[in-house]
Design an enzyme around this catalytic site. Structure first.
Site, PDB file in Angstrom:
ATOM      1  N   LYS A 314       0.846  -1.219   0.000  1.00 54.19           N
ATOM      2  CA  LYS A 314       0.000   0.000   0.000  1.00 54.19           C
ATOM      3  C   LYS A 314       0.869   1.251   0.000  1.00 54.19           C
ATOM      4  O   LYS A 314       0.772   2.102   0.875  1.00 54.19           O
ATOM      5  CB  LYS A 314      -0.976  -0.002   1.164  1.00 54.19           C
ATOM      6  CG  LYS A 314      -1.937  -1.177   1.122  1.00 54.19           C
ATOM      7  CD  LYS A 314      -3.062  -1.060   2.113  1.00 54.19           C
ATOM      8  CE  LYS A 314      -4.008  -2.246   2.050  1.00 54.19           C
ATOM      9  NZ  LYS A 314      -3.419  -3.497   2.513  1.00 54.19           N
TER      10      LYS A 314
HETATM   11  N1  5IU Z   1      -7.083  -5.999   2.749  1.00 55.27           N
HETATM   12  C1  5IU Z   1      -8.377  -6.028   3.196  1.00 55.27           C
HETATM   13  N2  5IU Z   1      -9.221  -5.064   2.785  1.00 55.27           N
HETATM   14  C2  5IU Z   1      -8.875  -4.055   1.962  1.00 55.27           C
HETATM   15  C3  5IU Z   1      -7.547  -4.039   1.510  1.00 55.27           C
HETATM   16  C4  5IU Z   1      -6.673  -5.009   1.906  1.00 55.27           C
HETATM   17  O1  5IU Z   1      -8.771  -6.908   3.924  1.00 55.27           O
HETATM   18  O2  5IU Z   1      -9.704  -3.217   1.596  1.00 55.27           O
HETATM   19  I1  5IU Z   1      -6.960  -2.569   0.284  1.00 55.27           I
HETATM   20  C5  5IU Z   1      -6.091  -7.019   3.129  1.00 55.27           C
HETATM   21  C6  5IU Z   1      -5.829  -7.133   4.590  1.00 55.27           C
HETATM   22  C7  5IU Z   1      -5.481  -8.572   4.746  1.00 55.27           C
HETATM   23  C8  5IU Z   1      -6.296  -9.274   3.692  1.00 55.27           C
HETATM   24  O3  5IU Z   1      -4.102  -8.728   4.432  1.00 55.27           O
HETATM   25  O4  5IU Z   1      -6.527  -8.299   2.687  1.00 55.27           O
HETATM   26  C9  5IU Z   1      -7.614  -9.848   4.161  1.00 55.27           C
HETATM   27  O5  5IU Z   1      -7.413 -10.817   5.140  1.00 55.27           O
HETATM   28  P1  5IU Z   1      -8.610 -11.652   5.810  1.00 55.27           P
HETATM   29  O6  5IU Z   1      -9.224 -12.476   4.682  1.00 55.27           O
HETATM   30  O7  5IU Z   1      -7.907 -12.505   6.817  1.00 55.27           O
HETATM   31  O8  5IU Z   1      -9.549 -10.688   6.417  1.00 55.27           O
END
Ligand code: 5IU
Length: 493
Positions: A314
């Site tokens: 990011k």
């Molecule tokens: N992630 C999110 N939402 C977003 C973004 C990135 O969840 O809007 I931009 C990332 C954070 C984590 C992964 O690394 O995606 C989701 O993980 P879980 O499936 O464990 O929630």
């Protein structure tokens, strides 16, 4: 010295050193090639090599054990071990990071046993470094290695030095060329050609492996390839080709505690995913050596299983800062990640940094968390798309992280036209939960793909939290559901 000259001529005579045109593992074309594996068929030669190695060992600091790097150096180490009465240890080649199998065979005392590494040929030094790190991780002390043939790659010396290993070479290439010329084994032209190659042509192999793409052999254009052509960049097309060939639009969000766990899950679910998303700065590492090992293992996994590595960094700063964040050690993200996530906040200038490093960009258009500003602010998503189009960066922008479509759909709602499309990556996907206590919100796989128009689903805890023994089963469940929904959306057969 005379003995070394004799050895060089014998190596040539048994075909362990060849001249011609050879493609190295790194893809480089080389006029010289070493294959010391053949020496095991020549016991007299084995004996000569070992006698020379024994002299070298005698001149080094005393060691407690000796370790030959598999395979060719293993029998050499065995002979020296028996004759010089120095015990051996063996580092298993097929070692798994987890499991019951021991990685080091033989006796040693943590923090006390000193080990000398033996190798047949050194090119980049990576096998010696890997063996050293493995031995050190078991408390074995290593700071010296001996090699029979040294290809004289400057990067190898640096690599070994950086890792605190001093290398003694029995034969260096320049000496080898002299002896072979004087012994009428090669012509002056061949010698000059090799010298020129060594002076110019040497680069260390790239850590990032090129993505493999499947060839469609029948020559007929299927719906898949016409969809692929609509994508904005060769990078998104490659990912799409992987999705089709692996029948998986699952990106594993590998939010593990340690790098070993990440590699471990990559090994078992690698065949089920099209991409793996990492947060390298959220993993714990003991030291820079571990980071180096992690990067290499991850790149190898991606190459072996044909998936894309997405570092979810990011990035959100001005171009010059982003460039440093992308390249700075110890993480050196640009070396191993194929794609990176980037916020659109700083504006288009910073995209140049990614272009320069040939990284695919996934811009964040919306987030999945409660109250996230990109989803609330009017026109944020639209402006993010405009930024890409107006700055002419479609070729490096692979797609968007979003909860709804940005621009033209690949084939879902409003799709079917000829407009350029971007891939949509949707996180916040779970079959077990609707959210967490820290703002994450989940939808199901079908909802993400068929309602929200995701092309790639990003799943983390939905798989990870099933536990190690259920990782494969859980990944297969998300893969299957994701693929069925994608086929439905894109009307694939
Ligand atoms: N992630 C999110 N939402 C977003 C973004 C990135 O969840 O809007 I931009 C990332 C954070 C984590 C992964 O690394 O995606 C989701 O993980 P879980 O499936 O464990 O929630």
């Amino acid at each position: 010295m005379a003995k070394v000259s004799e050895l060089i001529l014998s190596l040539f005579d048994v075909g362990a050193v060849k001249f011609g045109s050879f493609k190295l593992k790194s893809g480089i074309q080389s006029p010289i090639y070493f294959d010391l594996r053949v020496i095991i068929s020549h016991p007299k030669l084995m004996q000569t090599i070992c006698e020379i190695l024994e002299e070298v060992v005698g001149g080094l600091k005393a060691v407690d054990v000796i370790c030959g790097v598999p395979y060719t150096a293993l029998p050499l180490a065995t002979i020296i071990s028996v004759r010089k009465n120095i015990p051996m240890v063996i580092k298993r080649r097929e070692q798994k990071l987890y499991g019951t199998g021991k990685m080091i065979e033989g006796e040693y005392t943590e923090g006390q046993t000193k080990c000398l590494i033996l190798e047949d040929v050194v090119t980049t030094g990576s096998s010696i470094v890997e063996t050293t790190l493995a031995l050190r991780s078991h408390g074995i002390l290593v700071d010296e290695a001996i090699v029979v043939l040294n290809r004289n790659y400057p990067a190898a010396d640096e690599n070994l030095k950086k890792n605190g290993i001093s290398l003694t070479s029995v034969v260096k290439v320049d000496q080898l060329l002299d002896v072979l010329l004087n012994g009428d084994r090669i012509t002056l032209k061949q010698k000059v050609e090799v010298e020129k190659f060594l002076a110019e042509g040497q680069t260390i192999p790239e850590a990032v492996q090129p993505l493999k793409t499947e060839q469609n052999g029948d020559g007929e254009e299927g719906i898949e390839s016409s969809l692929s052509k609509k994508l904005s960049s060769p990078k998104s097309q490659k990912l799409f080709d992987i999705i089709i060939s692996k029948q998986s639009n699952l990106c594993l969000s590998a939010d593990c505690e340690t790098w070993q766990e990440l590699i471990s899950i990559g090994e078992v679910v690698g065949s089920k995913i099209c991409a793996m998303k990492t947060h390298v700065d959220a993993l714990s590492f003991q030291d820079p050596n571990e980071i180096a090992l992690f990067k290499r293992k991850l790149a190898e996994l991606a190459s072996e299983h044909n998936f894309v590595i997405i570092e979810d960094r990011k990035f959100a700063d001005i171009g010059s800062t982003v460039m440093k964040q992308l390249t700075a050690a110890p993480f050196s993200i640009s070396e191993w990640a194929h794609f990176v996530t980037v916020h659109s906040i700083p504006g288009p200038g910073m995209l140049k940094a990614f272009k320069e490093k040939d990284k695919g960009v996934i811009l964040i258009a919306e987030m999945s968390s409660v109250g996230n500003l990109p989803s609330i602010l009017p026109d944020y998503k639209k402006k993010t798309l405009e930024m890409v189009e107006e700055s002419g960066n479609e070729d490096i922008v692979v797609g968007f992280v979003s909860q709804s479509r940005v621009g033209s759909s690949l084939g879902g709602k409003g799709g079917g036209g000829s407009a350029t499309c971007f891939l949509q990556f949707t996180p916040g996907v779970s079959l077990h939960s609707t959210g967490d206590a820290l703002g994450q919100q989940y939808v199901t796989v079908r909802n993400a793909i068929l309602e929200r128009d995701a092309d790639v689903i990003i799943v983390g805890r939905g798989i990870l939290q099933q536990g190690r023994e259920k990782w494969v089963e859980a990944a297969e469940q998300y893969r299957k559901e994701g693929w069925e929904a994608l086929k439905e959306k894109l009307q694939l057969k």
